[in-house]
Design a protein around this motif. Sequence first.
Motif, mmCIF file in Angstrom:
data_model
loop_
_atom_site.group_PDB
_atom_site.id
_atom_site.type_symbol
_atom_site.label_atom_id
_atom_site.label_comp_id
_atom_site.label_asym_id
_atom_site.label_seq_id
_atom_site.Cartn_x
_atom_site.Cartn_y
_atom_site.Cartn_z
ATOM 1 N N UNK A 275 20.680 -9.348 7.625
ATOM 2 C CA UNK A 275 20.583 -9.366 9.081
ATOM 3 C C UNK A 275 19.787 -8.246 9.706
ATOM 4 N N UNK A 276 19.082 -7.452 8.911
ATOM 5 C CA UNK A 276 18.267 -6.373 9.460
ATOM 6 C C UNK A 276 16.859 -6.433 8.871
ATOM 7 N N UNK A 277 15.943 -5.698 9.510
ATOM 8 C CA UNK A 277 14.591 -5.608 9.005
ATOM 9 C C UNK A 277 14.477 -4.440 8.036
ATOM 10 N N UNK A 278 13.697 -4.579 6.965
ATOM 11 C CA UNK A 278 13.517 -3.478 6.015
ATOM 12 C C UNK A 278 12.729 -2.344 6.654
ATOM 13 N N UNK A 279 12.759 -1.182 6.055
ATOM 14 C CA UNK A 279 12.000 -0.050 6.597
ATOM 15 C C UNK A 279 10.500 -0.246 6.427
ATOM 16 N N UNK A 280 9.748 0.584 7.105
ATOM 17 C CA UNK A 280 8.316 0.673 6.852
ATOM 18 C C UNK A 280 8.132 1.237 5.454
ATOM 19 N N UNK A 281 7.324 0.595 4.644
ATOM 20 C CA UNK A 281 7.153 1.024 3.251
ATOM 21 C C UNK A 281 5.681 1.295 2.944
ATOM 22 N N UNK A 282 5.446 2.294 2.148
ATOM 23 C CA UNK A 282 4.102 2.595 1.642
ATOM 24 C C UNK A 282 4.158 2.561 0.123
ATOM 25 N N UNK A 283 3.241 1.850 -0.486
ATOM 26 C CA UNK A 283 3.133 1.825 -1.942
ATOM 27 C C UNK A 283 2.009 2.758 -2.366
ATOM 28 N N UNK A 284 2.344 3.738 -3.195
ATOM 29 C CA UNK A 284 1.315 4.661 -3.688
ATOM 30 C C UNK A 284 0.961 4.319 -5.124
ATOM 31 N N UNK A 285 -0.252 4.665 -5.494
ATOM 32 C CA UNK A 285 -0.725 4.408 -6.849
ATOM 33 C C UNK A 285 -0.126 5.411 -7.832
ATOM 34 N N UNK A 286 -0.043 5.019 -9.087
ATOM 35 C CA UNK A 286 0.471 5.885 -10.132
ATOM 36 C C UNK A 286 -0.667 6.723 -10.710
ATOM 37 N N UNK A 287 -0.315 7.746 -11.457
ATOM 38 C CA UNK A 287 -1.306 8.657 -12.014
ATOM 39 C C UNK A 287 -1.809 8.178 -13.374
ATOM 40 N N UNK A 288 -3.027 8.545 -13.684
ATOM 41 C CA UNK A 288 -3.650 8.255 -14.972
ATOM 42 C C UNK A 288 -3.939 9.559 -15.686
ATOM 43 N N UNK A 289 -4.078 9.496 -17.021
ATOM 44 C CA UNK A 289 -4.446 10.700 -17.754
ATOM 45 C C UNK A 289 -5.970 10.832 -17.790
#
Length: 530
Positions: A275-289
Motif C-alpha cells: 500500500x505504499x510507494x517504494x523509495x527513490x532508488x539509484x543503482x550504481x555500477x560495481x567495481x572492476x579490477x
Amino acid sequence: MTEQNPPAASAAAPAQISWPFREAERVAERLKQTGKTHALFETGYGPSGLPHIGTFGEVARTTWVRRAFTELTGLPSRLLAFSDDMDGLRKVPDNVPNKEMLKEFIGKPLTQVPDPFGTHSSFGAHNNARLRSFLDSFGFDYEFASSSEYYFSGRFDEALLHVLANHDKIIDIIRPTLGPERRATYSPILPIHPRSGIVMQVPIQQVDVESGTVMWTDPETGTRFETEVTGGSAKLQWKADWAMRWYALGVDYEMSGKDLIDSVKLSSAIVRALGKEPPVCLTYELFLDEHSQKISKSKGNGLSVEEWLKYAPPESLAQFMYHAPQRAKRLFFDVIPRAADDYINNVAALRESTDPHANPAWHILGGKDSAAAGSPIGFTMLLNLASVINADSPEMLWGFINSYLPGTTPENFPFLANLVDYAIAYYQDFVASKKQFRQPTDIERGALFDLAGSLRHLSEHDSPETIQNLVYAVGKRHPFTPLKAWFDCLYQVLLGQVEGPRFGGFIALYGIERTVKLIEGALAREDEAA
C-alpha cells in the motif's frame, strides 16, 4: 527500478546540476507527493563480513545526496545505517578465529552467534561495532539501526502483521522468479525455530491473519509448530524484508549495486502490494579490477579501504567514488594518483567557483572550509620527484618543496605534509621496482641536448608555465610525430616510467640546474651503452 524523470530544478538548485543534486531533486519531488516534511535516507549493511570499500562508497554517495537535499530544500533529514544482523549465519567466514566453534551456529541469527573474536556479545554485535567505528572514522553523520533490535522490540510488529495479511500477494510477486522446487515451497515468512534458534526456510502450511501466526513443520523431527510473526519469533526473507523495512520506516531514498537490480524491482513491487510507494532508488555500477574483471572477495582481486589509505588521503578515495557512480570503474592501485590529483585540482577550482555545487570537492568537504584543504603541489608531481631522487624520507622532498615554494612547511600545509608521506610510500611500493630507463633514439638525443642547452638560459625563478612553453618549443623543433612522442621520451628516458607529470612544473620543482644534470646523466648512460 526504472529511473524516475527528475522534476524541474528549484530556484535553489545550481546552474550545472551535479548528480547528487539530481538525486536530491527526485527525493524532494517524492516528499511533495507524500506530504512528508522530512526525508529518511538509508544504507544497508550485511554484518556477516567486515565493512569494505563498497560500504564506504555507498554511505559517502548517500551522504552527498542527503547534503544536496538539505541545500536544495532546507528540510530536515536522517541517514539510517541499517544492519541486517537478524540474518542467519550462512557459512563460516575465512578471516575469523575459532572457526570450528562457529560451525555449531550455522543458520542462527548473527546476533545469536558467539563472537569468535571474544570481544562482543555476539558475532553480529562485533561486526556492527566494526561498522560504526569504520563510519565514525570518516566523520559520517548517521544513525545506526539493528534489524534484531527492531524485530525483538516490536518496532516491526505492525508491518509484519500487514505482510501476513498480504501473504498471498507477496508470494504471487516472488513466485515467477523462482525455480520449480522453490516455487512450490516459498513463503516470505521465515520462522525462528523455538528450540534450535535457527532461521527456518520451510514451507508455511497455514497462515492465520487473525492470530498473527504461521503453521509449519520441522523437516527433521516432523514436529508441527505455530509461530507468531511478531516479537522476533520470525523474520522475513531478504526481498520481503527489504520491502517491509521501506514500508515500516518510510524510507525515501536508498541506493544499491547493479547486482541488486532485480531485488529492487521485486521489493518495490512488494511495497506497492503493501500500500505504499517504494523509495527513490539509484543503482550504481560495481567495481572492476585492473583487467576489467568483476571484483570478487573470493578471488581477492579487489582493493581494500585500508590499502587505499596507506597510499593516499581519504579525500582521494571519496573523489574516486564521486565520479560517475553509474559507470563501471577499475579499482586498483594505479588509479590512486589520478584520484588524488583530481581532488586537489577540484579544491583549487572550488575557491574560484561561482557554482560550488557542481564541484565534487564541495560535496567531499561536506561544508568544511576549503582554505586548509588541497595542496599547492599535486600528488603525481611529488611522486615523480620521489622517483628521481629515490626518496626514502619526507625531509628529502621538503628540501625541494621549500626551494620551489619558500615558507612552505608541514605546519602551514598539513594536507601537503600528508601527501609527501603518501608519495614516498607509493613510490617505494609501486614505482621503485618498476623503473626502467631506455636509451634515446638519435632524434631524441638531439632534442635532449637542445633542451639542456635551452634550460641553461632560464632562471631558477622562471614560472612553470614559462618552462613548459620552452619544453614544447624544443619538441616542435624536432621531428616528433605526434608531439606526445617527445613527452614519452622525457618520461621514459629521464624518469624511467611510461607516464609522468606536466614537465614544466616538474622542472620548476626539481630545479633547472638539477634537470640539466639529469639530462646529461641520461645521455651519459647512452654513451656508456654505446
